[in-house]
Design an enzyme around this catalytic site. Structure first.
Site: not given
Lengths: 496, 495
Positions: A255, A260, A267, A278, A337, A339, A341
């Site tokens: 990933k 993010d 967030k 991230d 959020d 995202e 996956r």
């Protein structure tokens, strides 16, 4: 590229008298009066700085029972002590009489001798590993010159095992350093495009690099990566790194959300700056491929890096949107959020479709839930293939990338039922086992290929410096993947 | 009676003349026994019904045929799956699954004549576990809303064998019901003193029950437990329940310890209002231990067991404990209170210390609805298992698998223990959000003597259910009663 790693040299002679010297010893009686006076016992974690005959500046570190990890810790603790007081001597800090000389911390150590002459190759390299990883330096951007990390001279006995062990260690260290550097880079410097550009450098080591931009992703039908990256001015990329070898490859999927914000499900502001990390899963996958290439591994391995920036914007992906993923499955968005996956779903599907993987291992800073579950000391391990999971856990334990097995239960699968699409992306509401839900979600996209998923949220960065490194990026996963490849994917007979 | 459940009777196979007939049928076999008789009596209505509905006998399949003839009101066809794969657990699930289909009938006969009597008894267990209902506080419910089936007859070819198999199962079911009832009771009714009184009822089963009040606990130095209780007008209690069923004297008993916070407001670190009513079940660990003692005594288990529960109410009263307070536990260790809502571990600390000092147990298991973090980690299917002993952990995991009260092992370790270091006391009572249920377990472990095998079950996600499952109606699950009954039966009873 050193990626902030100290330069290392292997030497078959004695350390120069007078040079700052690091000596690691297992538990036992103190070797000389100076050590005894300093209370040195050799206990794991102990490090003292003293003056001994011939060595005016000697750092002694304890390796306790003498396990591999103990030697590594000795190297790390000694290095930590040296970095804390770079110009100190046994008599205390050097007096600063001259104004031009500046305060003590402005005069860094240039060279450190590691006196490893009493140790066999494995232990010697473990000490060096500890010192090198602790000595790693993040990319620092300040006005004026940034001091380089000190050079490490490894003084070892003449033994034919030394040079191969050294080469292997160097390869691993550079993989970890690459991963750490990528994680440490801020998001305005490391956009998906620039991350991809840095991956092109790996071609120099024999890695085949392929980069897919927005139009290629559209042609491939990678709707999930495109949705996540849609609102950002920095468009997404899918990067494929191939280290060719015999047989079907083990594929590391990472990933790589370069930043993010959470997107429309934004967030809270507090702590959002940490979200530059991230992309640590992608960084670890890239670091592992670099390591395999540098040590010329006989394994066949690939990395698929899903790189995107998750931003709110005028054309952002929304909660409620239905996304057509590369696998053909439709996904109902609940929370923008979640995202990670989504991009992994497409990356896994791409790997399954194009690479005929022998096994898939994905790494992702995926959920806050795993931090609540396991804290900062272990990553969550999920998967569909018990033998592969056992190998991953064992590899992690050996090198100190500790993991813990977590379940994908029936309830977790049921939580993903959608009224209008094939899958819901996550469940809504408080107190959700989101790490398990995410793993249940990803399992669909592995399509039955042996698959392990490491949720590394919480272990990709450390809050405070410790013997394993400075505060910040840990490089978690690189050593685990390197050890896993060595244990399972380098002997073609073991592939079943 | 505060609860209702169907009575079970084992009868010889004979066709009913009215009511509901349940036909548990395996996959792909011809109708035999009562099923064949019913088919003949109804002129082949059952065969036609099977064909018309596409019923194949697949596990979990259920089809109802109404008024098939011969006076029978309805026939419930229940799929058992492949006949050679039928386990006792499957029989039990089938028993639970049949209940909703027949609850509205006045008479129910289950044709278990083709099953071994032991499986017929397990099916009966499923029926009562699912058919249990807590309706003490329903005063205006219309009759048509209540289940009508007061009795469920199980037709079996071996009535004496089925009855013999039923006896211990019924005792376990009674333990489950007691536990569910305690957990279901509202907090204004079930105060610590009231719960202790209800434990006294176990003396009828031969359990020795001792109740300790605040004065006794003060003498014992229970500073941690009493600190939690001091904000409430309801006095705390500790109940010690001893069942001496072992034939040999002088062996080490097994100890089970339960957290019994009869209501948890969070105290001064008060919880948000939304959902606070759920905190009546913050005594589910204790509820499990009491139910377990009833089960073991009821089936006269050949084992020495001590059940201990710490009962308190956590309220923000004028004398309430504050964040920042330091309390001294019975073990002598001091605790800095950071969050008064991390109270369960404080109660357990003192009770666990007492259990070890007083009884030197062979092993000790505690149960507690301890952390929200365990729900975020695992959800509602698995409870968290923490243990200092791999052999004990393996036994618990295995018992969890066969009873359907599943466990998932979670880690312990020095790195987590560091999170509860305090600047002023031996430890603090919370270690922050990361690894929240692990640091809670580390806290408890500090009160476990070296060498005592110990397991801690964090049941916050499994004590209460928001939906029905085959054998557990929604609400209080009594999670742990069957699990721990099973581990005792498998490993600790005299042969």
């Amino acid at each position: 590229m050193r990626y902030g790693l100290p330069r290392l040299r292997l030497r078959f002679d004695a350390p120069k008298p007078g040079r700052t010297t690091l000596l690691a010893l297992a538990a036992g009686p103190a070797p000389h009066e100076a050590a005894a006076a300093a209370g040195f016992t050799g206990a794991s974690g102990q490090a003292v700085r003293l003056s001994a005959p011939g060595f005016p500046d000697l750092v002694m570190a304890g390796a306790g029972a003498g396990e591999a990890r103990d030697w590594e810790r000795a190297g790390g603790e000694a290095m930590a002590l040296l970095l804390a007081e770079p110009a100190a001597t046994a008599a205390g800090p050097r007096p600063t009489t001259s104004l031009r000389a500046g305060p003590a911390e402005m005069r860094p150590l240039r060279r450190i001798a590691l006196d490893l002459r009493g140790l066999p190759a494995e232990a010697a390299m473990a000490v060096a590993t500890g010192a090198a990883l602790r000595g790693w330096q993040p990319p620092i951007r300040r006005r004026g010159a940034t001091p380089r990390p000190p050079r490490l001279m490894l003084h070892v006995i003449e033994d034919e095992a030394m040079a191969p062990a050294f080469a292997r260690m160097e390869a691993m260290l550079r993989g970890v350093a690459l991963a750490r550097t990528l994680v440490a880079e801020p998001a305005n410097i490391l956009t998906p495009k620039r991350f991809a550009a840095r991956m092109r450098h790996l071609a120099r080591c024999g890695v085949q690099v392929e980069v897919f931009g927005r139009s290629a992703l559209e042609a491939a039908g990678a709707g999930a990566i495109l949705a996540v990256g849609r609102a950002s001015a920095n468009p997404p990329r899918l990067v494929v790194l191939r280290w060719p070898g015999e047989g079907d490859p083990v594929v590391f999927v990472g990933k790589g959300i370069t930043f993010d914000t959470g997107g429309i499900s934004i967030k809270p502001a507090l702590g959002m700056e940490d979200m530059r990390a991230d992309m640590a899963g992608a960084a670890a996958a890239a670091g592992a491929i670099l390591t395999l290439a540098l040590r010329n591994s006989p394994a066949s391995a690939c990395a698929v890096l899903a790189l995107a920036e998750n931003m709110p914007g005028a054309d952002a992906w929304r909660p409620g949107d239905i996304i057509h993923t590369l696998s053909g499955r439709t996904v109902e968005t609940i929370d923008t959020d979640a995202e990670g996956r989504m991009v992994l779903a497409d990356a896994l599907a791409w790997a399954v479709r194009e690479l005929e993987p022998a096994a898939l291992v994905d790494l992702a800073t995926l959920t806050g839930s795993i931090v609540t579950a396991l804290g900062h000391h272990r990553a969550g391990l999920f998967g569909n293939d018990p033998p592969l999971l056992a190998m991953v856990a064992a590899a992690g334990e050996t090198v100190g990338d500790a993991v813990w097995p977590m379940p994908i239960a029936k309830e977790h699968e049921e939580a993903l039922k959608s009224d209008i699409a094939d899958l819901r992306q996550c469940a809504s509401g408080k107190l959700q086992p989101d790490a398990c839900h995410a793993a249940a979600f990803l399992r669909h996209f592995a399509e039955g290929v042996p698959w392990a998923h490491l949720d590394i949220a919480g272990v990709e960065s450390r809050e405070e410096a410790n013997w394993q490194g400075p505060a910040g990026a840990t490089g978690f996963g690189v050593r685990l993947l390197d050890a896993l490849a060595a244990a399972r994917f380098e002997d073609p007979d073991r592939l079943t | 009676m505060s609860d209702t459940k169907p009575e079970i009777a084992f009868v010889k196979p004979a066709l009913p003349r009215a009511g509901a007939l349940v036909l548990p049928l395996p996959e792909g076999t011809a109708l035999v026994g009562l099923a064949a008789e019913a088919d003949a009596a109804t002129g082949g209505a059952i065969t036609r019904g099977i064909e018309a509905s596409g019923f194949s006998g697949r596990k979990g399949q259920a089809t109802t045929l109404f008024a098939p003839g011969a006076g029978i009101g309805r026939v419930l066809l229940l799929g058992l799956g492949k006949p050679d794969e039928l386990t006792p657990e499957d029989a039990e699930s089938a028993g639970g699954a049949l209940w909703p289909g027949v609850a509205s009938a006045t008479e129910v006969l289950v044709a278990a004549d083709t099953l071994p009597p032991a499986l017929a008894a397990r099916m009966a267990l499923g029926v009562v576990l699912r058919g249990w209902r807590f309706d003490k506080y329903r005063t205006t419910e219309k009759p048509e809303e209540k289940p009508k089936a007061e009795k469920v007859a199980i037709a079996t070819s071996g009535v004496p064998a089925a009855k013999a198999a039923w006896k211990p199962l019924k005792a376990v079911a009674e333990g489950v019901f007691l536990s569910r009832e305690l957990v279901s009771e509202p907090p204004n009714v079930l105060t610590p003193a009231e719960m202790a009184d209800r434990c006294k009822a176990l003396t009828r089963l031969g359990v020795d029950v001792e109740i300790l009040g605040p004065k006794d606990m003060k003498k014992l130095g229970f500073g941690a437990l009493l600190g939690v209780a001091q904000g409430s007008a309801c006095e705390p209690r500790m109940v010690v329940m001893r069942w001496n069923g072992a034939r040999k004297k002088g062996g080490q008993p097994v100890c089970f310890v339960g957290k019994g916070v009869t209501f948890d407001t969070g105290g001064i670190s008060i919880k948000p209002a939304a959902g606070m009513e759920d905190m009546k079940w913050d005594m589910a660990g204790a509820g499990c231990v009491v139910g377990l003692m009833a089960a073991l005594a009821g089936r006269e288990a050949k084992v020495d067991v001590v059940g201990l529960v710490g009962l308190v109410e956590n309220m923000p009263g004028s004398k309430a404990q504050r964040p920042g307070d330091v309390v001294t536990s019975a073990s002598g260790q001091t605790i800095e209170i950071i969050n008064t809502d991390a109270e369960g571990r404080l109660v357990l600390a003192d009770v666990l210390w007492y259990a070890q000092k007083q009884f030197a147990p062979k092993y000790i298991v505690d149960l507690a609805t301890l952390t929200g973090a365990i729900i975020v980690a695992l959800g509602h299917e698995h409870a968290g298992l923490f243990s200092n002993d791999d052999a004990l952990a393996q036994k618990l995991l295995a018992a969890g698998t066969v009873t359907g009260e599943s466990l998932w092992r979670m880690p312990l370790g020095e790195a987590y223990d560091k999170q509860i270091k305090s600047d002023i006391a031996d430890m603090k009572n919370v270690g922050g959000r990361p690894g929240g249920s692990i640091t809670a377990a580390q806290f408890i472990q500090r009160f476990i003597d070296d060498g005592t095998p110990w397991a801690h079950l964090d049941i916050a996600g499994t004590a209460w259910s928001t939906k029905d499952t085959a054998t557990v109606p929604k609400g209080a699950t009594a999670y742990g009663v069957r699990l721990l009954d099973r581990i005792v039966a498998d490993h600790d009873e005299d042969a």
